[in-house]
Design a protein around this motif. Sequence first.
Motif, PDB file in Angstrom:
ATOM      1  N   TYR A   1       0.835  -1.205   0.000  1.00 35.69           N
ATOM      2  CA  TYR A   1       0.000   0.000   0.000  1.00 35.69           C
ATOM      3  C   TYR A   1       0.871   1.256   0.000  1.00 35.69           C
ATOM      4  O   TYR A   1       0.576   2.225  -0.702  1.00 35.69           O
ATOM      5  CB  TYR A   1      -0.932   0.003   1.213  1.00 35.69           C
TER       6      TYR A   1
ATOM      7  N   ASN B   1      -6.916  -4.473  -2.766  1.00 36.27           N
ATOM      8  CA  ASN B   1      -8.189  -4.542  -2.052  1.00 36.27           C
ATOM      9  C   ASN B   1      -8.834  -5.919  -2.198  1.00 36.27           C
ATOM     10  O   ASN B   1      -9.485  -6.416  -1.273  1.00 36.27           O
ATOM     11  CB  ASN B   1      -9.150  -3.473  -2.581  1.00 36.27           C
TER      12      ASN B   1
ATOM     13  N   ASP C   1     -11.589   2.212  -3.694  1.00 33.26           N
ATOM     14  CA  ASP C   1     -11.416   2.571  -2.274  1.00 33.26           C
ATOM     15  C   ASP C   1     -10.041   2.086  -1.842  1.00 33.26           C
ATOM     16  O   ASP C   1      -9.705   0.919  -2.001  1.00 33.26           O
ATOM     17  CB  ASP C   1     -12.509   1.892  -1.440  1.00 33.26           C
TER      18      ASP C   1
ATOM     19  N   ARG D   1      -8.637   1.658   1.065  1.00 33.38           N
ATOM     20  CA  ARG D   1      -8.534   0.948   2.339  1.00 33.38           C
ATOM     21  C   ARG D   1      -7.794   1.743   3.417  1.00 33.38           C
ATOM     22  O   ARG D   1      -8.123   1.667   4.565  1.00 33.38           O
ATOM     23  CB  ARG D   1      -7.832  -0.414   2.163  1.00 33.38           C
ATOM     24  N   LEU D   2      -6.784   2.503   3.038  1.00 38.00           N
ATOM     25  CA  LEU D   2      -6.059   3.310   4.019  1.00 38.00           C
ATOM     26  C   LEU D   2      -6.438   4.777   3.910  1.00 38.00           C
ATOM     27  O   LEU D   2      -5.843   5.622   4.545  1.00 38.00           O
ATOM     28  CB  LEU D   2      -4.541   3.153   3.819  1.00 38.00           C
ATOM     29  N   GLY D   3      -7.421   5.100   3.079  1.00 40.74           N
ATOM     30  CA  GLY D   3      -7.783   6.501   2.889  1.00 40.74           C
ATOM     31  C   GLY D   3      -7.013   7.098   1.737  1.00 40.74           C
ATOM     32  O   GLY D   3      -5.956   6.635   1.335  1.00 40.74           O
TER      33      GLY D   3
ATOM     34  N   ARG E   1     -10.799  -0.717   6.427  1.00 38.87           N
ATOM     35  CA  ARG E   1      -9.791   0.309   6.731  1.00 38.87           C
ATOM     36  C   ARG E   1      -9.413   0.269   8.207  1.00 38.87           C
ATOM     37  O   ARG E   1      -8.251   0.425   8.572  1.00 38.87           O
ATOM     38  CB  ARG E   1     -10.321   1.689   6.350  1.00 38.87           C
TER      39      ARG E   1
ATOM     40  N   ARG F   1      -7.138  -2.704   8.799  1.00 38.45           N
ATOM     41  CA  ARG F   1      -5.807  -2.465   8.255  1.00 38.45           C
ATOM     42  C   ARG F   1      -5.014  -1.529   9.172  1.00 38.45           C
ATOM     43  O   ARG F   1      -3.826  -1.746   9.409  1.00 38.45           O
ATOM     44  CB  ARG F   1      -5.903  -1.842   6.853  1.00 38.45           C
ATOM     45  N   ARG F   2      -5.689  -0.488   9.685  1.00 41.73           N
ATOM     46  CA  ARG F   2      -4.982   0.435  10.587  1.00 41.73           C
ATOM     47  C   ARG F   2      -4.568  -0.287  11.868  1.00 41.73           C
ATOM     48  O   ARG F   2      -3.475  -0.054  12.394  1.00 41.73           O
ATOM     49  CB  ARG F   2      -5.862   1.636  10.921  1.00 41.73           C
TER      50      ARG F   2
END
Length: 646
Positions: free
Chosen positions: A218, A243, A321, A323-325, A528, A531-532
């Motif tokens: 990412y 994703n 999207d 996933r991490l913004g 998300r 993942r964070r």
Amino acid sequence: MPRELPIGLTPPDWLVRNLRAQPAPVNRPAVVRAAIALALPLAIGLAFGRPSYGALASMGALNGVISDTAAAYRVRIPTIALPQLFGAVGVTLGALVHGHGWVAVAAVTGVALVSGMISTIGAVASASGLVLLLTCVVGAGLPMPGEWWLAPLLLSGGGLLVLVLALLAWPLRSGVPERAAVADTYRTVADLLTAVGGGAQAYDDARHAVTQSLNQSYDTVLAHRATHHGRSPELARLVAQLNAITPVVEAAPAAHLTGAPLPPEVPEAVRHLASAVETGTGPTVQKLPAPTTETARAVDHALRHAAEVVTTPDVDPRGIDDRLGRPAALSIRTARALRGVTLSAASWRYGLRLALCIGLAQTLVSIVPVPRSYWVALTITFVLKPDFGSVFSRALLRALGTVAGLVVAAAVLSEVPRGWWDVPALLLLAPLVPALTPRGYGYQTAAITPVILLVSDILNREGTGLLLPRLVDSLMGCAIALVAGYLLWPESWHTRVGDRLADAVDGTAHYVESAFGPNAVDPPARARMRRRLYRDLSAIRTEFQRALTEPPPTGRRAAAWWPLVVAVERIVDATTAGRVRVRHGAAPPSAAEVTQVVRQLRELAEGVRKAETPYAVRTDLTGPAESVLEPLRQEVAAARAIASPH
């Protein structure tokens, strides 16, 4: 049969961890670039009768080699070029105060404060702060040849030569590093699926490898996209492929909780997808066994979705999207970074810590005559880097690495005639820097020491007379760093890591609420969040591993809490597994079950935040055995038991 060492002669565990080489493949292109970038400027300088100019450019190339860590071509530009800009500023400031006594002390100390503060922003800023201070110290400690503008020009030119060499293959290999990173993630997921149903340690290691690989992929893809104007279909496709593998990762813990291994065709299909991602060709459809359980259906459904995404030739960039913004604009990121530096207590604390050590070093060498005194400050700069791990460990490894490097340097300086023979010597020594750097800091120091001593000898012509002062200066720098940068700052491992672990447990409680509570969030937001959490836990795991390399009591405390890090990762896995089972037909848990688990997690977080040692806890988790939250309750109970004294 080998004889065992007596207990009194057995090296302590923290020392063994420090000296153990990290496994890492040799980056052959980086090795070739290092050899050319360091030897070519010196050869040109000798050809024009200006060896000192060539030596300065080679020194700048060494800075570029140290900064040459990115894989994606677009990311290499700021990673290598930005530190060279800071290096030009640093050597200019250092040269202006050279020979001005206490003015030089004050100037270098001020640069150390700025360098330390900006080093806390991120990887590129950290490298820039390092080069800023290094070149300032060199400029203040050595007379620079030529006009004031020549030294920064030569240093920057040497560093930019590394960048030019790194970008030569860009037209032919554009996008290849990004595809390779995504393909590597698919392969680590295949290894995770292979570990399903096996031993707990093997599965935990595979899951951690997946987390690291996802983070790297990412970061690589999104960093490339952040520097790309507009929406790139190729980058959008890579993000979509990343994703698409996420549901497979989410299904893995549900399958692992069954205790049964997956059919070998399942991980083999993921490896087949990895090859398709790397080559950019569509995969053939792999035959998979028919699923018979809800977890098998989850794995099958996720894998078929990933295959569909990898096979799809075109992806709408607007529908992706991340996933991490989404990465913010450059101006917004810059403003946030500057605000974080000026307002962050951690930035000021580290900046003052580095400035204190550099100020002490500069004051000491101003009072006591020390040959080549700038080495003292250079040693402190490397040892006190904020993102390089334990100060204690780095000081120890710096001293040992310097001794090893001096042995090599002694052979080179005593046996190799000065002049054109320096060029083949650099051709042989320079590749050791990128080859040994991934092995550990001590190995990097051992590789850099003979290179920089050879370049310094071209500027000073002192031969083996450099060796003893270099050793004394390094030991002085290590001593100052240990006393003023380590012992006088009683920040225990719990202050650095315990709070972060408590925050992760709190985040896990929020994740459980978001997955099963009355206000459950949508799947992309939940992905998300997961993942964070895994990214934070990966960083915490790294911090704990660094703490394990410190002597008692710090290392012993870290070892006592280490199992809790793994337990929290398993709690996140169990939560994800429960959510996957609900999505594929299992009954959702009751609100009372969710509330009970969330309360226990928040109590655990509060206890971790306050405790310096394992503390007593009470566990009262009950519920129906057939509930999807039963594995999660077991993991939470295990985590709270770990926190209890043994």
